[in-house]
Design a protein around this motif. Structure first.
Motif, mmCIF file in Angstrom:
data_model
loop_
_atom_site.group_PDB
_atom_site.id
_atom_site.type_symbol
_atom_site.label_atom_id
_atom_site.label_comp_id
_atom_site.label_asym_id
_atom_site.label_seq_id
_atom_site.Cartn_x
_atom_site.Cartn_y
_atom_site.Cartn_z
ATOM 1 N N LEU A 60 2.874 -0.331 67.943
ATOM 2 C CA LEU A 60 2.589 -1.725 68.298
ATOM 3 C C LEU A 60 2.280 -1.868 69.788
ATOM 4 C CD1 LEU A 60 5.301 -3.451 66.098
ATOM 5 C CD2 LEU A 60 2.819 -3.758 65.882
ATOM 6 N N ARG A 61 3.013 -1.161 70.621
ATOM 7 C CA ARG A 61 2.778 -1.268 72.065
ATOM 8 C C ARG A 61 1.415 -0.718 72.462
ATOM 9 N NH1 ARG A 61 8.876 0.137 74.216
ATOM 10 N NH2 ARG A 61 9.638 -2.019 73.992
ATOM 11 N N GLU A 67 -0.619 -10.734 76.312
ATOM 12 C CA GLU A 67 0.176 -11.946 76.089
ATOM 13 C C GLU A 67 1.285 -11.754 75.048
ATOM 14 O OE1 GLU A 67 -3.588 -12.397 73.572
ATOM 15 O OE2 GLU A 67 -3.173 -11.802 75.631
ATOM 16 N N MET A 68 1.455 -10.513 74.572
ATOM 17 C CA MET A 68 2.518 -10.217 73.611
ATOM 18 C C MET A 68 3.316 -8.999 74.060
ATOM 19 S SD MET A 68 0.516 -10.735 70.024
ATOM 20 C CE MET A 68 -0.647 -12.078 69.843
ATOM 21 N N LYS A 69 4.607 -9.018 73.742
ATOM 22 C CA LYS A 69 5.495 -7.903 74.070
ATOM 23 C C LYS A 69 6.214 -7.442 72.803
ATOM 24 C CE LYS A 69 4.857 -7.988 78.537
ATOM 25 N NZ LYS A 69 4.092 -6.943 79.174
ATOM 26 N N VAL A 70 6.524 -6.165 72.759
ATOM 27 C CA VAL A 70 7.215 -5.564 71.620
ATOM 28 C C VAL A 70 8.618 -5.186 72.072
ATOM 29 C CG1 VAL A 70 7.198 -3.674 69.941
ATOM 30 C CG2 VAL A 70 5.030 -4.646 70.761
ATOM 31 N N ARG A 71 9.613 -5.592 71.289
ATOM 32 C CA ARG A 71 11.008 -5.277 71.600
ATOM 33 C C ARG A 71 11.724 -4.777 70.355
ATOM 34 N NH1 ARG A 71 9.021 -5.395 75.874
ATOM 35 N NH2 ARG A 71 9.693 -6.549 77.717
ATOM 36 N N ARG A 72 12.755 -3.993 70.564
ATOM 37 C CA ARG A 72 13.559 -3.484 69.450
ATOM 38 C C ARG A 72 14.973 -4.024 69.549
ATOM 39 N NH1 ARG A 72 13.898 2.611 69.184
ATOM 40 N NH2 ARG A 72 15.750 2.171 67.998
ATOM 41 N N VAL A 88 12.591 -4.675 64.937
ATOM 42 C CA VAL A 88 11.482 -4.764 65.890
ATOM 43 C C VAL A 88 10.992 -6.210 65.882
ATOM 44 C CG1 VAL A 88 9.147 -3.942 66.492
ATOM 45 C CG2 VAL A 88 10.760 -2.388 65.357
ATOM 46 N N VAL A 89 10.619 -6.722 67.056
ATOM 47 C CA VAL A 89 9.972 -8.032 67.140
ATOM 48 C C VAL A 89 8.770 -7.942 68.074
ATOM 49 C CG1 VAL A 89 11.986 -9.479 66.627
ATOM 50 C CG2 VAL A 89 11.499 -8.854 68.987
ATOM 51 N N VAL A 90 7.785 -8.777 67.778
ATOM 52 C CA VAL A 90 6.692 -9.027 68.712
ATOM 53 C C VAL A 90 6.880 -10.466 69.151
ATOM 54 C CG1 VAL A 90 4.200 -9.263 69.007
ATOM 55 C CG2 VAL A 90 5.124 -7.371 67.633
ATOM 56 N N VAL A 91 6.937 -10.665 70.476
ATOM 57 C CA VAL A 91 7.175 -11.995 71.028
ATOM 58 C C VAL A 91 6.061 -12.356 72.006
ATOM 59 C CG1 VAL A 91 9.687 -11.836 70.789
ATOM 60 C CG2 VAL A 91 8.611 -11.124 72.933
ATOM 61 N N PRO A 181 -0.294 -9.709 63.672
ATOM 62 C CA PRO A 181 -0.528 -10.727 64.694
ATOM 63 C C PRO A 181 -1.561 -10.311 65.745
ATOM 64 C CG PRO A 181 1.544 -9.619 65.126
ATOM 65 C CD PRO A 181 1.013 -9.085 63.826
ATOM 66 N N PHE A 182 -2.023 -9.039 65.699
ATOM 67 C CA PHE A 182 -3.128 -8.532 66.510
ATOM 68 C C PHE A 182 -3.608 -7.283 65.796
ATOM 69 C CE2 PHE A 182 0.928 -7.213 68.366
ATOM 70 C CZ PHE A 182 0.831 -5.828 68.323
ATOM 71 N N ASP A 183 -4.641 -6.629 66.301
ATOM 72 C CA ASP A 183 -5.152 -5.421 65.646
ATOM 73 C C ASP A 183 -4.112 -4.309 65.734
ATOM 74 O OD1 ASP A 183 -7.543 -6.560 64.910
ATOM 75 O OD2 ASP A 183 -8.611 -5.878 66.699
ATOM 76 N N VAL A 184 -3.658 -3.878 64.556
ATOM 77 C CA VAL A 184 -2.634 -2.843 64.452
ATOM 78 C C VAL A 184 -3.215 -1.675 63.677
ATOM 79 C CG1 VAL A 184 -0.376 -2.289 63.461
ATOM 80 C CG2 VAL A 184 -0.772 -4.558 64.443
#
Length: 194
Positions: A60-61, A67-72, A88-91, A181-184
């Motif tokens: 994801l990162r 404008e988005m961050k990935v956190r665990r 995991v979250v994308v915020v 929520p974005f190209d993955v």
């Protein structure tokens, strides 16, 4: 004579715990969650759980827009009595305010991911997706171990805003390729190299 170990378990308030309690009670075990006002203590995780989280975070990162961050493993405040900890979250990037931060608000979360463990199976399949949808989190992934080779399978869901429920987007076994929520584009077979 054997010495008995005294445990000092927290005694819940009459109406249950709140998110404020979750975030301030001292000496809670790591990864304690709050579901419906009850503290949920997490069992030790299996290797599958750990490496799938690592693989998803890295993937994801790689493609997350600025404008988005990935956190665990961060608490997400859904309401006063619910503070689960998705794997995991994308915020939204502006939701990350400090390196001392311990939680995010549901409105800042674009994607919540749960990697299923045997002890959390019912919560991951039923309780958490229902609560994430009710809180308006637009995307949800459920990751399970499947097949003789214990490979990850990702079930992707998108929020139906009128029903406040998730609808399936697809099931992914070797490659996780999505546009929201974005190209993955994550090679799930990479798990064998971790």
């Amino acid at each position: 004579m054997t010495a008995e170990i005294a445990h000092h378990w927290p005694v819940p308030p009459q109406d249950g715990y709140t998110v404020d309690d979750l975030l301030t009670l001292p000496d809670l075990p790591p990864h304690t969650e709050l579901i419906d006002g009850s503290l949920v203590f997490v069992s030790p995780q299996r290797d599958f759980h750990s490496i799938v989280i690592d693989m998803l975070v890295a993937g994801l990162r790689r493609t997350a827009p600025l404008e988005m961050k990935v956190r665990r493993e961060m608490t997400v405040v859904l309401d006063k009595r619910n503070g689960p900890e998705p794997d995991v979250v994308v915020v939204q990037a502006d939701a990350v305010r400090s390196r001392n931060q311990t939680c995010f608000q549901a409105g800042d979360v674009l994607l919540a991911v749960e990697v299923v463990s045997p002890e959390s199976e019912a919560r991951d399949h039923d309780t958490k997706p229902h609560k994430y949808a009710a809180a308006g989190i637009p995307h949800f992934w459920l990751v399970e171990m499947a097949g003789f080779d214990h490979a990850p399978v990702v079930h992707a869901f998108e929020l139906d805003k009128t029903k406040r429920a998730y609808t399936p987007v697809g099931t992914y076994r070797d490659t996780l390729k999505l546009t929201a929520p974005f190209d993955v584009d994550i090679d799930l077979t990479e798990i064998d190299n971790l």
